[in-house]
Design an enzyme around this catalytic site. Structure first.
Site, mmCIF file in Angstrom:
data_model
loop_
_atom_site.group_PDB
_atom_site.id
_atom_site.type_symbol
_atom_site.label_atom_id
_atom_site.label_comp_id
_atom_site.label_asym_id
_atom_site.label_seq_id
_atom_site.Cartn_x
_atom_site.Cartn_y
_atom_site.Cartn_z
ATOM 1 N N ASP A 119 -1.170 -13.540 9.432
ATOM 2 C CA ASP A 119 -0.659 -13.391 8.072
ATOM 3 C C ASP A 119 0.842 -13.651 8.010
ATOM 4 O O ASP A 119 1.584 -13.378 8.950
ATOM 5 C CB ASP A 119 -0.936 -11.971 7.561
ATOM 6 C CG ASP A 119 -2.422 -11.735 7.359
ATOM 7 O OD1 ASP A 119 -3.143 -12.712 7.111
ATOM 8 O OD2 ASP A 119 -2.852 -10.574 7.452
ATOM 9 N N ASP A 313 -0.344 -1.387 7.489
ATOM 10 C CA ASP A 313 -1.523 -1.977 6.852
ATOM 11 C C ASP A 313 -2.145 -1.073 5.797
ATOM 12 O O ASP A 313 -3.045 -1.505 5.073
ATOM 13 C CB ASP A 313 -2.578 -2.322 7.916
ATOM 14 C CG ASP A 313 -2.210 -3.564 8.700
ATOM 15 O OD1 ASP A 313 -1.472 -4.404 8.167
ATOM 16 O OD2 ASP A 313 -2.663 -3.709 9.848
ATOM 17 N N VAL A 335 8.249 -1.914 9.543
ATOM 18 C CA VAL A 335 7.518 -2.615 10.602
ATOM 19 C C VAL A 335 7.636 -4.130 10.460
ATOM 20 O O VAL A 335 7.926 -4.837 11.428
ATOM 21 C CB VAL A 335 6.031 -2.181 10.607
ATOM 22 C CG1 VAL A 335 5.260 -2.915 11.704
ATOM 23 C CG2 VAL A 335 5.926 -0.672 10.811
#
Length: 451
Positions: A119, A313, A335
């Site tokens: 991604d 996430d 992050v």
């Protein structure tokens, strides 16, 4: 072209079973390459990233039997037929870089892998990987190959143990170092290692495989090199990202979902945040039930971090949830520097979100003073409206679907393959919960039209 067509407004209710963890499954398949022994994996998700990883393993010589119905993979790599991964896998996902660690101790040949993909959420530098592997005796360089980047790696003199101190507890660098250290001569110590549940899952598998491996309480992993391996059968942990995704869907749509297989120990940080907002959950023996129980409280300050912190996430769907609270909240992403790329589309749907380059939080952050938009302030209580959307990455994809389920009117969401990379039976699960979602395939539609 395929896209999701979603009509919002319905509360989601029912039961879903959480899949095996994507971020564990793909790494375990790579780890199976270390030995010539058969490995059996249960609870395997039927997703795109597993397909890609299996294709990579077949390229190297793995024999594979995938029983999708029973979620079971049998894999054995008796002999490597090559140590070259073709450039067609370039940018497919982040797995090729991990092949270096898995193969260095298995072959004396040069290893060639394409550059890392995945991604578009940040630069994902591999300098930590390379530095750690070089400490163990590998030689690695980056070259251009067929007009694309590739890594060339070798350990002609074999690997040896060493002491590695990671400047940041990178999951990928920790995994790569562990994989290489299993076959290195002597002992390896990894300090400031990542300790995510998926890392622990890898350690457990490798111990079954034959590794002598331990974890201290201060993020230190010790590995004693070995050359003796055993057959393994391993059941993959449940996916804590998928579990959180459906949990947020239950609460934000004012519904109730029991997530079978969700594991309390892997979600404690997430559950604390849900309770702070006023969302409801019940931990049961075989899963966790999530439900809306009244007004959701804003005023939250959230910072992502490595485990045991709040997962990066989990951040995207949680941001959508915060648009439904009373009051404003702040998120500080520590992050990945480009994790807020999905925000602009949420604004078009009606969300009131402002991005900032400053660190809106107290955690030490690698992006301070580096000019990245890595903090967000979200105003709650803003209605969302349907929109045509292009998915930029996997986790943003779920956030967009969630926003569409909350929105007034209909939405069309393109780039559905991004979501299918990481979520098993995605549309089927949402439909079973009462979501008004369908897949439209324009190619098939054209075929049905009369000549």
């Amino acid at each position: 072209m395929r896209y999701f067509e979603i009509k919002g407004g319905a509360p989601l209710e029912g039961t879903v079973r959480v899949q095996g963890a994507k971020n564990a499954t793909t790494k375990l398949l790579v780890a199976s390459l270390i030995s010539d022994q058969p490995c059996v994996f249960n609870n395997v998700p039927n997703i795109g990233d597993v397909e890609i990883t299996l294709d990579l393993c077949r390229e190297l010589g793995s024999q594979i039997n995938w029983d999708k119905k029973n979620k079971r993979i049998e894999i054995v790599t008796k002999k490597l037929k090559t140590s070259y991964i073709p450039q067609r896998f370039s940018g497919a996902n982040r797995i090729p870089i991990l092949m270096i660690g898995a193969l260095l101790g298995r072959t004396g040949e040069d290893i060639i892998v394409p550059t890392a993909g995945g991604d578009r959420i940040g630069l994902r530098p591999v300098n930590l990987h390379i530095s750690a592997l070089e400490t163990l005796g590998a030689k690695i360089e980056s070259r251009m190959m067929k007009k694309e980047g590739a890594y060339f790696a070798q350990a002609h003199q074999g690997l040896h143990g060493g002491v590695i101190h990671l400047s940041y507890p990178s999951v990928g660098a920790t995994e790569n170092t562990i994989l290489a250290a299993v076959r290195a001569k002597g002992n390896t110590t990894i300090k400031n290692a990542a300790v995510e549940p998926e890392i622990i899952e890898l350690l457990l598998f490798l111990q079954k495989l034959g590794a002598i491996i331990s974890l201290d309480t201060d993020r230190t992993i010790h590995i004693q090199g070995t050359e003796k391996f055993y057959p393994v059968e391993h059941t993959i942990m449940s996916d804590r990202i998928e579990a959180a995704s459906y949990a947020i869907a239950a609460i934000s749509t004012k519904g109730r979902i029991f997530i079978e297989g969700a594991q309390h120990i892997h979600m404690t940080t997430f559950l604390n945040r849900i309770r702070e907002l006023g969302g409801g959950f019940n931990v049961k023996q075989n899963g966790i039930e999530f439900f809306y129980q009244g007004k959701l409280n804003g005023g939250m300050h959230l910072e992502t971090d490595v485990h045991p912190g709040f997962m990066t996430d989990w951040q995207q769907p949680f941001a959508v949830l915060l648009t439904q609270t009373e009051g404003s909240s702040a998120i500080h992403e520590t992050v990945y520097e480009n994790r807020f790329g999905y925000i602009e589309m949420l604004r078009k749907m009606g969300a009131e979100i402002e991005l900032f380059r400053q660190c809106l939080g107290g955690k030490a952050c690698r992006f301070a003073t580096r000019n990245y938009l890595h903090s967000a302030v979200i105003r709650g209580g803003t209605p969302l409206k349907g929109c045509d959307i292009e998915i930029p990455d996997l986790r943003a994809g779920f956030a967009y679907v969630l926003a569409a389920l909350l929105a007034q009117g209909s939405s069309k969401i393109y780039g559905v393959e991004m979501v299918e990379r990481g979520y098993d039976s995605f549309v089927e699960k949402l439909t079973s919960l009462g979501a008004n979602i369908k897949v439209v395939d324009t190619k098939k539609s054209k075929k049905l039209q009369p000549a």
